[in-house]
Design a protein around this motif. Structure first.
Motif, PDB file in Angstrom:
ATOM      1  N   LEU A   1     -33.732 -29.607 -94.156  1.00 49.18           N
ATOM      2  CA  LEU A   1     -33.101 -29.786 -95.463  1.00 49.18           C
ATOM      3  C   LEU A   1     -34.133 -29.897 -96.582  1.00 49.18           C
ATOM      4  CD1 LEU A   1     -30.445 -32.427 -94.350  1.00 49.18           C
ATOM      5  CD2 LEU A   1     -30.027 -30.029 -94.895  1.00 49.18           C
TER       6      LEU A   1
ATOM      7  N   GLY B   1     -22.685 -25.998 -90.154  1.00 48.14           N
ATOM      8  CA  GLY B   1     -21.309 -25.614 -89.858  1.00 48.14           C
ATOM      9  C   GLY B   1     -21.208 -24.275 -89.161  1.00 48.14           C
ATOM     10  N   GLY B   2     -22.355 -23.790 -88.652  1.00 47.74           N
ATOM     11  CA  GLY B   2     -22.373 -22.503 -87.957  1.00 47.74           C
ATOM     12  C   GLY B   2     -22.227 -22.667 -86.451  1.00 47.74           C
ATOM     13  N   ASP B   3     -22.439 -21.574 -85.736  1.00 46.10           N
ATOM     14  CA  ASP B   3     -22.303 -21.609 -84.277  1.00 46.10           C
ATOM     15  C   ASP B   3     -23.288 -22.576 -83.632  1.00 46.10           C
ATOM     16  OD1 ASP B   3     -20.170 -19.891 -83.802  1.00 46.10           O
ATOM     17  OD2 ASP B   3     -21.427 -18.126 -84.030  1.00 46.10           O
ATOM     18  N   THR B   4     -24.519 -22.590 -84.155  1.00 43.07           N
ATOM     19  CA  THR B   4     -25.519 -23.487 -83.563  1.00 43.07           C
ATOM     20  C   THR B   4     -25.072 -24.938 -83.708  1.00 43.07           C
ATOM     21  OG1 THR B   4     -27.283 -21.933 -84.067  1.00 43.07           O
ATOM     22  CG2 THR B   4     -27.951 -24.187 -83.604  1.00 43.07           C
TER      23      THR B   4
ATOM     24  N   GLU C   1     -22.248 -25.663 -81.375  1.00 46.02           N
ATOM     25  CA  GLU C   1     -22.722 -25.699 -79.993  1.00 46.02           C
ATOM     26  C   GLU C   1     -23.498 -26.994 -79.731  1.00 46.02           C
ATOM     27  OE1 GLU C   1     -23.687 -21.786 -77.762  1.00 46.02           O
ATOM     28  OE2 GLU C   1     -25.575 -22.603 -78.448  1.00 46.02           O
TER      29      GLU C   1
ATOM     30  N   ARG D   1     -21.562 -29.019 -95.259  1.00 47.81           N
ATOM     31  CA  ARG D   1     -21.594 -29.091 -96.726  1.00 47.81           C
ATOM     32  C   ARG D   1     -20.397 -28.414 -97.396  1.00 47.81           C
ATOM     33  NH1 ARG D   1     -26.665 -25.082 -98.399  1.00 47.81           N
ATOM     34  NH2 ARG D   1     -25.885 -23.222 -97.363  1.00 47.81           N
ATOM     35  N   LYS D   2     -19.784 -27.460 -96.693  1.00 40.08           N
ATOM     36  CA  LYS D   2     -18.626 -26.752 -97.273  1.00 40.08           C
ATOM     37  C   LYS D   2     -17.324 -27.406 -96.779  1.00 40.08           C
ATOM     38  CE  LYS D   2     -20.502 -22.579 -98.880  1.00 40.08           C
ATOM     39  NZ  LYS D   2     -21.154 -21.567 -98.060  1.00 40.08           N
TER      40      LYS D   2
ATOM     41  N   ARG E   1     -18.379 -22.358 -90.645  1.00 37.22           N
ATOM     42  CA  ARG E   1     -18.704 -20.939 -90.645  1.00 37.22           C
ATOM     43  C   ARG E   1     -18.674 -20.362 -89.217  1.00 37.22           C
ATOM     44  NH1 ARG E   1     -24.407 -18.364 -92.547  1.00 37.22           N
ATOM     45  NH2 ARG E   1     -24.072 -19.550 -94.439  1.00 37.22           N
TER      46      ARG E   1
ATOM     47  N   MET F   1     -15.671 -21.391 -81.230  1.00 38.73           N
ATOM     48  CA  MET F   1     -16.595 -22.538 -81.359  1.00 38.73           C
ATOM     49  C   MET F   1     -15.930 -23.651 -82.173  1.00 38.73           C
ATOM     50  SD  MET F   1     -19.700 -22.247 -80.112  1.00 38.73           S
ATOM     51  CE  MET F   1     -20.957 -21.071 -79.707  1.00 38.73           C
TER      52      MET F   1
ATOM     53  N   ILE G   1     -29.172 -25.922 -89.093  1.00 39.43           N
ATOM     54  CA  ILE G   1     -28.824 -25.110 -90.264  1.00 39.43           C
ATOM     55  C   ILE G   1     -29.527 -23.745 -90.204  1.00 39.43           C
ATOM     56  CG2 ILE G   1     -28.295 -27.107 -91.699  1.00 39.43           C
ATOM     57  CD1 ILE G   1     -31.026 -26.804 -93.026  1.00 39.43           C
ATOM     58  N   GLY G   2     -29.917 -23.366 -89.005  1.00 36.50           N
ATOM     59  CA  GLY G   2     -30.483 -22.032 -88.816  1.00 36.50           C
ATOM     60  C   GLY G   2     -31.969 -22.051 -88.497  1.00 36.50           C
TER      61      GLY G   2
ATOM     62  N   GLN H   1     -31.293 -10.916 -89.479  1.00 38.45           N
ATOM     63  CA  GLN H   1     -31.858 -12.271 -89.619  1.00 38.45           C
ATOM     64  C   GLN H   1     -33.386 -12.276 -89.504  1.00 38.45           C
ATOM     65  OE1 GLN H   1     -29.753 -15.399 -87.250  1.00 38.45           O
ATOM     66  NE2 GLN H   1     -28.603 -13.642 -86.542  1.00 38.45           N
TER      67      GLN H   1
HETATM   68  P1  NDP Z   1     -25.849 -19.910 -89.548  1.00 41.50           P
HETATM   69  O1  NDP Z   1     -26.669 -19.336 -90.619  1.00 41.50           O
HETATM   70  O2  NDP Z   1     -24.722 -19.133 -88.993  1.00 41.50           O
HETATM   71  O3  NDP Z   1     -25.206 -21.279 -90.051  1.00 41.50           O
HETATM   72  C1  NDP Z   1     -25.993 -22.205 -90.725  1.00 41.50           C
HETATM   73  C2  NDP Z   1     -25.101 -23.376 -91.121  1.00 41.50           C
HETATM   74  O4  NDP Z   1     -25.938 -24.357 -91.732  1.00 41.50           O
HETATM   75  C3  NDP Z   1     -24.016 -23.016 -92.127  1.00 41.50           C
HETATM   76  O5  NDP Z   1     -22.877 -23.800 -91.913  1.00 41.50           O
HETATM   77  C4  NDP Z   1     -24.664 -23.389 -93.448  1.00 41.50           C
HETATM   78  O6  NDP Z   1     -23.762 -23.778 -94.438  1.00 41.50           O
HETATM   79  C5  NDP Z   1     -25.449 -24.619 -93.038  1.00 41.50           C
HETATM   80  N1  NDP Z   1     -26.567 -24.858 -93.934  1.00 41.50           N
HETATM   81  C6  NDP Z   1     -27.555 -24.003 -94.271  1.00 41.50           C
HETATM   82  N2  NDP Z   1     -28.409 -24.587 -95.123  1.00 41.50           N
HETATM   83  C7  NDP Z   1     -27.941 -25.843 -95.316  1.00 41.50           C
HETATM   84  C8  NDP Z   1     -28.362 -26.927 -96.110  1.00 41.50           C
HETATM   85  N3  NDP Z   1     -29.480 -26.879 -96.850  1.00 41.50           N
HETATM   86  N4  NDP Z   1     -27.634 -28.075 -96.093  1.00 41.50           N
HETATM   87  C9  NDP Z   1     -26.517 -28.155 -95.341  1.00 41.50           C
HETATM   88  N5  NDP Z   1     -26.043 -27.158 -94.565  1.00 41.50           N
HETATM   89  C10 NDP Z   1     -26.756 -26.008 -94.572  1.00 41.50           C
HETATM   90  O7  NDP Z   1     -26.920 -20.355 -88.430  1.00 41.50           O
HETATM   91  P2  NDP Z   1     -26.705 -20.647 -86.887  1.00 41.50           P
HETATM   92  O8  NDP Z   1     -28.015 -21.121 -86.383  1.00 41.50           O
HETATM   93  O9  NDP Z   1     -25.538 -21.504 -86.662  1.00 41.50           O
HETATM   94  O10 NDP Z   1     -26.407 -19.228 -86.252  1.00 41.50           O
HETATM   95  C11 NDP Z   1     -27.338 -18.157 -86.379  1.00 41.50           C
HETATM   96  C12 NDP Z   1     -26.784 -16.917 -85.665  1.00 41.50           C
HETATM   97  O11 NDP Z   1     -26.821 -17.126 -84.265  1.00 41.50           O
HETATM   98  C13 NDP Z   1     -25.334 -16.654 -86.026  1.00 41.50           C
HETATM   99  O12 NDP Z   1     -25.158 -15.269 -86.093  1.00 41.50           O
HETATM  100  C14 NDP Z   1     -24.580 -17.226 -84.890  1.00 41.50           C
HETATM  101  O13 NDP Z   1     -23.319 -16.603 -84.706  1.00 41.50           O
HETATM  102  C15 NDP Z   1     -25.522 -16.986 -83.725  1.00 41.50           C
HETATM  103  N6  NDP Z   1     -25.313 -17.969 -82.666  1.00 41.50           N
HETATM  104  C16 NDP Z   1     -24.508 -17.636 -81.645  1.00 41.50           C
HETATM  105  C17 NDP Z   1     -24.282 -18.510 -80.638  1.00 41.50           C
HETATM  106  C18 NDP Z   1     -23.403 -18.097 -79.511  1.00 41.50           C
HETATM  107  O14 NDP Z   1     -22.797 -17.058 -79.603  1.00 41.50           O
HETATM  108  N7  NDP Z   1     -23.333 -18.871 -78.453  1.00 41.50           N
HETATM  109  C19 NDP Z   1     -24.851 -19.864 -80.626  1.00 41.50           C
HETATM  110  C20 NDP Z   1     -25.670 -20.130 -81.764  1.00 41.50           C
HETATM  111  C21 NDP Z   1     -25.876 -19.208 -82.738  1.00 41.50           C
HETATM  112  P3  NDP Z   1     -22.952 -22.699 -95.318  1.00 41.50           P
HETATM  113  O15 NDP Z   1     -21.868 -22.175 -94.460  1.00 41.50           O
HETATM  114  O16 NDP Z   1     -22.490 -23.527 -96.442  1.00 41.50           O
HETATM  115  O17 NDP Z   1     -23.941 -21.668 -95.744  1.00 41.50           O
END
Ligand code: NDP
Length: 306
Positions: free
Chosen positions: A115, A149-152, A155, A172-173, A177, A182, A237-238, A255
């Motif tokens: 962050l 809020g993503g897949d990671t 998971e 945050r949203k 996502r 998931m 958060i990625g 990416q």
């Molecule tokens: P993502 O980019 O998909 O998600 C990142 C999340 O972190 C979002 O919810 C984002 O919020 C949030 N975020 C980013 N920056 C901040 C911040 N500064 N403060 C607060 N929240 C923040 O990353 P992932 O690592 O989750 O996934 C990466 C890729 O890997 C994706 O394509 C995913 O589908 C894939 N993946 C697949 C898996 C599987 O299939 N088993 C498992 C893990 C990952 P916001 O939505 O507001 O931008």
């Protein structure tokens, strides 16, 4: 023909070990974080061969010494510029020197996004982590937070819910996502509570993390703050693969992960192989990185023979 390995995590060291044992002394350019991402954690309990766990820095130091024993030369430098337009490929280091080689193994890893709070550094290894699989075990029966809020994030929250008493997913949203499946898994888990429209602004605790300062609905009329007692905060958060230097020549996905030819370490360039997290958006574990370093070395050896 002396191969160059860029990166000093499990992938880079393993590649050097395999190359050395087949008579090819590799040069490893160590990079800014010698030992790689693992050096940001404490004890590693999921690397086979260490029934009682192993100190992460010790594990990396062992790999490093093994690589050196196999003939690797380690340079304490970073690559600041690369020219892969033709063989021999050239790399410019931070001390200005230029190296060239026909064979490169890119093992530069990925960097977890944080962050940007000073407290993340203050409590690194003392309650702040970017890898639930690596560190979750230390939070058994405790309460933790997961940011993202993503897949990671989903998971990791689900994984942690299997170990912890309670998991707060801090998003945050006003929505997740992550993919629908998931999301459903998270919603169906009684141990996970989602805090939407919430940001972490700081951490507190005398001897490690005891809680997080939160702000809810930032910028809205009803914006308010609260403190959440937790023992650990997991950032999900990625990740950012460290591939920027090579992008003009090496194919990457949207990416930035290096695209390899199926399960092989072959890139689109002859003699350039990718290993470890820089080419792995999914599994991101030290043991996988080590295994891919082995594969990269085997392909490099085959290439040099041919
Ligand atoms: P993502 O980019 O998909 O998600 C990142 C999340 O972190 C979002 O919810 C984002 O919020 C949030 N975020 C980013 N920056 C901040 C911040 N500064 N403060 C607060 N929240 C923040 O990353 P992932 O690592 O989750 O996934 C990466 C890729 O890997 C994706 O394509 C995913 O589908 C894939 N993946 C697949 C898996 C599987 O299939 N088993 C498992 C893990 C990952 P916001 O939505 O507001 O931008």
């Amino acid at each position: 023909m002396s191969p160059i390995i860029i990166g000093s995590g499990p992938a880079g060291y393993t590649a050097a070990i395999y190359l050395g044992r087949s008579g090819h002394k590799a040069t490893i350019i160590e990079g800014l974080q010698p030992g790689g991402q693992l050096t940001t954690t404490t004890i590693v309990e999921n690397f086979p061969g260490f029934p009682d766990g192993v100190d992460a820095n010790q594990l990396m130091d062992n790999m490093r010494r093994q690589a050196v024993n196999c003939g690797a030369e380690i340079m304490h430098n970073s690559v600041v510029k690369a020219d892969l337009s033709q063989q021999p490929y050239t790399l410019t280091l931070d001390n200005g020197s230029v190296l060239s080689a026909d064979v490169l193994i890119i093992a530069t890893g990925a960097t977890a996004k944080y962050l940007g709070l000073s407290d993340e550094q203050k409590y690194q290894g003392m309650g702040v982590s970017a890898c639930a699989t690596c560190d979750g075990f230390f939070y058994r029966r405790k309460t933790v937070g997961v940011v993202g809020g993503g897949d990671t994030a989903c998971e990791e929250a689900t994984y942690l819910a299997g170990l912890c008493e309670k998991v707060y997913l801090i998003v945050r949203k006003p929505y997740l996502r992550a993919t629908q499946a998931m999301q459903q898994r998270v919603m169906d888990n009684d141990k996970i509570e989602i805090l939407f429209e919430t940001n972490v602004t700081g951490l507190y605790g005398d001897d490690g993390v005891e809680g997080a300062h939160l702000v809810h609905r930032k910028g809205e009329a009803d914006e308010h703050t609260s403190d959440l007692p937790i023992s650990g905060l997991f950032l999900a958060i990625g990740h950012k693969p460290n591939s920027d230097l090579f992008k003009p020549w090496i194919n990457t996905d949207e990416q930035g992960y290096i695209i390899t030819d199926g399960p092989t370490p072959l890139t689109n360039l002859p003699g350039v192989f990718a290993a470890g997290d820089v080419a792995d958006p999914l599994y991101r574990q030290a043991i996988n990185a080590a295994a891919s370093g082995c594969r990269a070395a085997m392909e490099a050896i085959k290439y040099m023979k041919e």
